[in-house]
Design an enzyme around this catalytic site. Structure first.
Site, PDB file in Angstrom:
ATOM      1  N   GLU A   1       1.006  -1.305  -0.004  1.00  0.00           N
ATOM      2  CA  GLU A   1       0.097  -0.073  -0.204  1.00  0.00           C
ATOM      3  C   GLU A   1       0.886   1.185  -0.036  1.00  0.00           C
ATOM      4  O   GLU A   1       0.441   2.281  -0.303  1.00  0.00           O
ATOM      5  CB  GLU A   1      -0.914   0.076   1.233  1.00  0.00           C
ATOM      6  CG  GLU A   1      -2.171  -0.877   1.101  1.00  0.00           C
ATOM      7  CD  GLU A   1      -3.236  -0.516   0.361  1.00  0.00           C
ATOM      8  OE1 GLU A   1      -3.173  -0.077  -0.993  1.00  0.00           O
ATOM      9  OE2 GLU A   1      -4.326  -0.097   0.694  1.00  0.00           O
TER      10      GLU A   1
ATOM     11  N   THR B   1      -4.999   9.146  -2.811  1.00  0.00           N
ATOM     12  CA  THR B   1      -5.070   8.870  -1.631  1.00  0.00           C
ATOM     13  C   THR B   1      -3.878  10.020  -0.898  1.00  0.00           C
ATOM     14  O   THR B   1      -3.977  10.112   0.309  1.00  0.00           O
ATOM     15  CB  THR B   1      -4.805   7.412  -0.996  1.00  0.00           C
ATOM     16  OG1 THR B   1      -5.582   6.983  -1.974  1.00  0.00           O
ATOM     17  CG2 THR B   1      -5.042   7.035   0.199  1.00  0.00           C
TER      18      THR B   1
HETATM   19  N1  HSE Z   1      -7.701   4.340   6.136  1.00  0.00           N
HETATM   20  C1  HSE Z   1      -7.092   4.986   4.889  1.00  0.00           C
HETATM   21  C2  HSE Z   1      -7.304   6.371   4.776  1.00  0.00           C
HETATM   22  C3  HSE Z   1      -7.629   4.134   3.692  1.00  0.00           C
HETATM   23  O1  HSE Z   1      -8.635   6.879   5.044  1.00  0.00           O
HETATM   24  O2  HSE Z   1      -6.324   7.051   4.253  1.00  0.00           O
HETATM   25  C4  HSE Z   1      -7.365   4.617   2.470  1.00  0.00           C
HETATM   26  O3  HSE Z   1      -7.442   3.915   1.412  1.00  0.00           O
END
Ligand code: HSE
Length: 313
Positions: A132, A185
């Protein structure tokens, strides 16, 4: 035992569920990525990506979650072989539905079989979570936990990694709107506050506890109450025009709770399917985005199992 060709599928997932930032996640059976790995004599890792959003996914193994996962597993196997990895995307990248985690999870489970590693699923979560980093810049294990173990997961510790896997009540369903909004992200994490107030912390602990109490008591409405969030969602709200409007529409259509799915931009609504219709909630969310001039796709899903092998030879 080792295999030359293995195919695996892994589900989409929704992380956070409001109050459980980087801790809660749920596997969504309606969407899947599929991965085929082939072990051969030609050294190196070659990646080919097809399906939804494949044009924006890097095929360089160092920058691809499946590639990073494969590299780690190949090293652990100590085998002097090469890998061909074909990824078929059913989960749109950058949607907040664990797209990279689904590819990493399917790759981990497929290679565990192909290379005869016999690693436990919990060990695979740790390895896929490192993958990730390639997409989110940080090793968070929420999405990969659900992509590998399925159903609902709670990351109770990161160091060492420990996950609690639970089943949701049978009348829990989800309506999800995936809007045509694009950001990565990394950006959605960069805007998060570095410090939080004691009162916001107290509220969020209450919400997260309420969500878990809802699962324990098989009370979907209580779970929905626990999907509120005073910390992460307010910070990310500006990335998703129409968030407030779509949330209101989902609640008015009967949702028990609603929040950003993972880092967004998708919005996920929890539905007590004994009391409301997932399709009606999904329709209301699509319509609310449309009223704000934003197109969206909607899906309805239950939770389901994690990554599964579909072929091994
Ligand atoms: N928990 C993570 C976030 C998930 O909120 O950034 C991202 O895929």
């Amino acid at each position: 035992m080792e295999y030359q060709i293995v195919e695996a599928v892994a589900p989409a997932s929704s992380a956070n569920l409001g109050s459980g930032f980087d801790v809660f996640s749920v596997a969504l059976e309606a969407l899947k990525d599929s991965v085929r790995v082939e072990v051969g004599d030609e050294r190196g890792i070659r990646i080919n990506v097809k399906g939804i959003g494949s044009n924006i996914i890097p095929t360089d193994p160092e920058r691809n979650t499946a590639g990073v996962t494969a590299k780690t597993l190949l090293k652990l196997s100590k085998r002097n072989v090469g890998l061909k990895i074909e990824i078929y995307k059913g989960v749109r990248p950058g949607s907040g539905l664990g797209s990279s985690a689904a590819s990493a999870a399917a790759t981990a489970v497929a290679l565990n079989k192909a290379l005869g590693l016999n690693m436990a699923r919990t060990e695979l979560i740790e390895i896929a979570a490192m993958g990730e980093v390639a997409s989110a810049g940080v090793a968070h294990a929420d999405n990969v936990s659900s992509a590998i173990l399925g159903f609902f997961n709670l990351v109770r510790s990161y160091d060492p990694l420990r996950v609690v896997n639970m089943r949701l009540p049978e009348n829990a369903g989800f309506a999800i709107a995936i809007p045509n909004i694009y950001y990565n992200t990394g950006r959605a994490r960069a805007i998060l506050p570095r410090k939080v107030s004691l009162s916001d912390l107290t509220c969020n602990v209450g919400y997260a506890s309420t969500f878990i109490a809802g699962i324990a008591l098989k009370d979907v409405n209580l779970m929905g109450e626990g999907m509120k969030d005073r910390i992460i969602e307010p910070a990310r709200a500006r990335l998703i025009p129409g968030l407030k409007h779509v949330k209101e529409a989902a609640l008015n259509a009967g949702a028990a709770g609603v929040t950003i799915s993972g880092a967004g931009p998708s919005i996920i609504a929890l539905v007590n399917t004994d009391r409301a219709d997932m399709k009606e909630v999904a329709k209301a969310m699509r319509e609310a985005f449309r009223e704000k001039g934003i197109k969206s796709d909607v899906i309805c899903s239950r939770t389901g199992p994690g990554a599964q092998i579909v072929r091994a030879e």
